[in-house]
Motif scaffolding. Sequence first.
Motif, PDB file in Angstrom:
ATOM      1  N   MET A   1       0.856  -1.175   0.000  1.00 26.63           N
ATOM      2  CA  MET A   1       0.000   0.000   0.000  1.00 26.63           C
ATOM      3  C   MET A   1       0.901   1.238   0.000  1.00 26.63           C
ATOM      4  N   ASN A   2       0.940   1.925  -1.109  1.00 27.27           N
ATOM      5  CA  ASN A   2       1.741   3.138  -1.245  1.00 27.27           C
ATOM      6  C   ASN A   2       0.963   4.350  -0.749  1.00 27.27           C
ATOM      7  N   ILE A   3       1.684   5.316  -0.220  1.00 24.86           N
ATOM      8  CA  ILE A   3       1.062   6.561   0.221  1.00 24.86           C
ATOM      9  C   ILE A   3       0.710   7.386  -1.014  1.00 24.86           C
ATOM     10  N   ASN A   4      -0.553   7.846  -1.109  1.00 26.72           N
ATOM     11  CA  ASN A   4      -0.939   8.662  -2.257  1.00 26.72           C
ATOM     12  C   ASN A   4      -1.759   9.886  -1.862  1.00 26.72           C
ATOM     13  N   VAL A   5      -1.773  10.222  -0.568  1.00 26.11           N
ATOM     14  CA  VAL A   5      -2.494  11.401  -0.081  1.00 26.11           C
ATOM     15  C   VAL A   5      -1.467  12.361   0.507  1.00 26.11           C
ATOM     16  N   GLY A   6      -1.384  13.557  -0.065  1.00 29.76           N
ATOM     17  CA  GLY A   6      -0.422  14.560   0.374  1.00 29.76           C
ATOM     18  C   GLY A   6      -0.837  15.261   1.659  1.00 29.76           C
ATOM     19  N   THR A   7      -0.015  16.174   2.126  1.00 27.84           N
ATOM     20  CA  THR A   7      -0.199  16.828   3.420  1.00 27.84           C
ATOM     21  C   THR A   7      -1.464  17.677   3.487  1.00 27.84           C
ATOM     22  N   ILE A   8      -1.660  18.564   2.528  1.00 27.05           N
ATOM     23  CA  ILE A   8      -2.843  19.428   2.550  1.00 27.05           C
ATOM     24  C   ILE A   8      -4.101  18.589   2.391  1.00 27.05           C
ATOM     25  N   ASP A   9      -4.065  17.654   1.475  1.00 27.56           N
ATOM     26  CA  ASP A   9      -5.188  16.746   1.251  1.00 27.56           C
ATOM     27  C   ASP A   9      -5.497  15.966   2.524  1.00 27.56           C
ATOM     28  N   ARG A  10      -4.451  15.522   3.199  1.00 30.92           N
ATOM     29  CA  ARG A  10      -4.605  14.747   4.432  1.00 30.92           C
ATOM     30  C   ARG A  10      -5.290  15.572   5.519  1.00 30.92           C
ATOM     31  N   VAL A  11      -4.818  16.790   5.717  1.00 31.53           N
ATOM     32  CA  VAL A  11      -5.397  17.659   6.756  1.00 31.53           C
ATOM     33  C   VAL A  11      -6.863  17.942   6.458  1.00 31.53           C
ATOM     34  N   PRO A  49      -8.049   4.479  -1.852  1.00 30.45           N
ATOM     35  CA  PRO A  49      -8.217   3.497  -2.928  1.00 30.45           C
ATOM     36  C   PRO A  49      -8.740   4.121  -4.219  1.00 30.45           C
ATOM     37  N   ALA A  50      -9.593   5.134  -4.123  1.00 32.62           N
ATOM     38  CA  ALA A  50     -10.117   5.788  -5.325  1.00 32.62           C
ATOM     39  C   ALA A  50      -8.994   6.483  -6.091  1.00 32.62           C
ATOM     40  N   TYR A  51      -8.041   7.069  -5.388  1.00 31.75           N
ATOM     41  CA  TYR A  51      -6.901   7.704  -6.052  1.00 31.75           C
ATOM     42  C   TYR A  51      -6.100   6.664  -6.839  1.00 31.75           C
ATOM     43  N   THR A  52      -5.960   5.467  -6.279  1.00 35.85           N
ATOM     44  CA  THR A  52      -5.228   4.409  -6.971  1.00 35.85           C
ATOM     45  C   THR A  52      -5.938   4.036  -8.268  1.00 35.85           C
ATOM     46  N   LEU A  53      -7.253   3.890  -8.213  1.00 35.17           N
ATOM     47  CA  LEU A  53      -8.029   3.530  -9.400  1.00 35.17           C
ATOM     48  C   LEU A  53      -7.965   4.618 -10.471  1.00 35.17           C
ATOM     49  N   LEU A  54      -7.937   5.875 -10.035  1.00 32.76           N
ATOM     50  CA  LEU A  54      -7.931   7.001 -10.969  1.00 32.76           C
ATOM     51  C   LEU A  54      -6.519   7.436 -11.371  1.00 32.76           C
ATOM     52  N   VAL A  56      -4.358   9.038  -9.393  1.00 29.29           N
ATOM     53  CA  VAL A  56      -4.078  10.336  -8.791  1.00 29.29           C
ATOM     54  C   VAL A  56      -3.115  10.153  -7.616  1.00 29.29           C
ATOM     55  N   ASN A  57      -2.206  11.103  -7.438  1.00 25.16           N
ATOM     56  CA  ASN A  57      -1.282  11.081  -6.320  1.00 25.16           C
ATOM     57  C   ASN A  57      -1.024  12.521  -5.907  1.00 25.16           C
ATOM     58  N   THR A  58      -1.409  12.894  -4.672  1.00 23.32           N
ATOM     59  CA  THR A  58      -1.222  14.266  -4.221  1.00 23.32           C
ATOM     60  C   THR A  58       0.031  14.427  -3.354  1.00 23.32           C
ATOM     61  N   CYS A  59       0.835  13.374  -3.229  1.00 25.16           N
ATOM     62  CA  CYS A  59       2.089  13.472  -2.488  1.00 25.16           C
ATOM     63  C   CYS A  59       3.126  14.178  -3.353  1.00 25.16           C
ATOM     64  N   PRO A  60       3.997  14.949  -2.710  1.00 24.93           N
ATOM     65  CA  PRO A  60       5.067  15.587  -3.494  1.00 24.93           C
ATOM     66  C   PRO A  60       6.026  14.526  -4.024  1.00 24.93           C
ATOM     67  N   MET A  61       6.662  14.845  -5.121  1.00 23.72           N
ATOM     68  CA  MET A  61       7.626  13.918  -5.723  1.00 23.72           C
ATOM     69  C   MET A  61       8.815  13.729  -4.808  1.00 23.72           C
ATOM     70  N   LYS A  62       9.260  12.488  -4.689  1.00 15.62           N
ATOM     71  CA  LYS A  62      10.468  12.200  -3.904  1.00 15.62           C
ATOM     72  C   LYS A  62      11.677  12.324  -4.810  1.00 15.62           C
ATOM     73  N   LYS A  63      12.723  12.961  -4.284  1.00 11.99           N
ATOM     74  CA  LYS A  63      13.942  13.166  -5.092  1.00 11.99           C
ATOM     75  C   LYS A  63      14.982  12.164  -4.725  1.00 11.99           C
TER      76      LYS A  63
END
Length: 63
Positions: A1-11, A49-54, A56-63
């Motif tokens: 299960m990968n993280i796909n919800v970013g900080t603002i979205d999470r709050v 789970p809906a983000y995975t199906l669509l 979508v990923n609101t997490c910032p890119m990892k460098k």
Amino acid sequence: MNINVGTIDRVLRIVAGLVLIALAATGTVGWWGWLGVVPLATGLFRFCPAYTLLGVNTCPMKK
């Protein structure tokens, strides 16, 4: 299960979930207020789970 919800979205999800649950618990809204458990859970687990199906990923890119 990968993280796909970013900080603002999470709050926003956690706050919206808590508000809906509080309104349902006080009887201000009907039973549908208990659906606030869904955004609360997705915010706490940082996975939607809906983000995975669509794709979508609101997490910032990892460098």
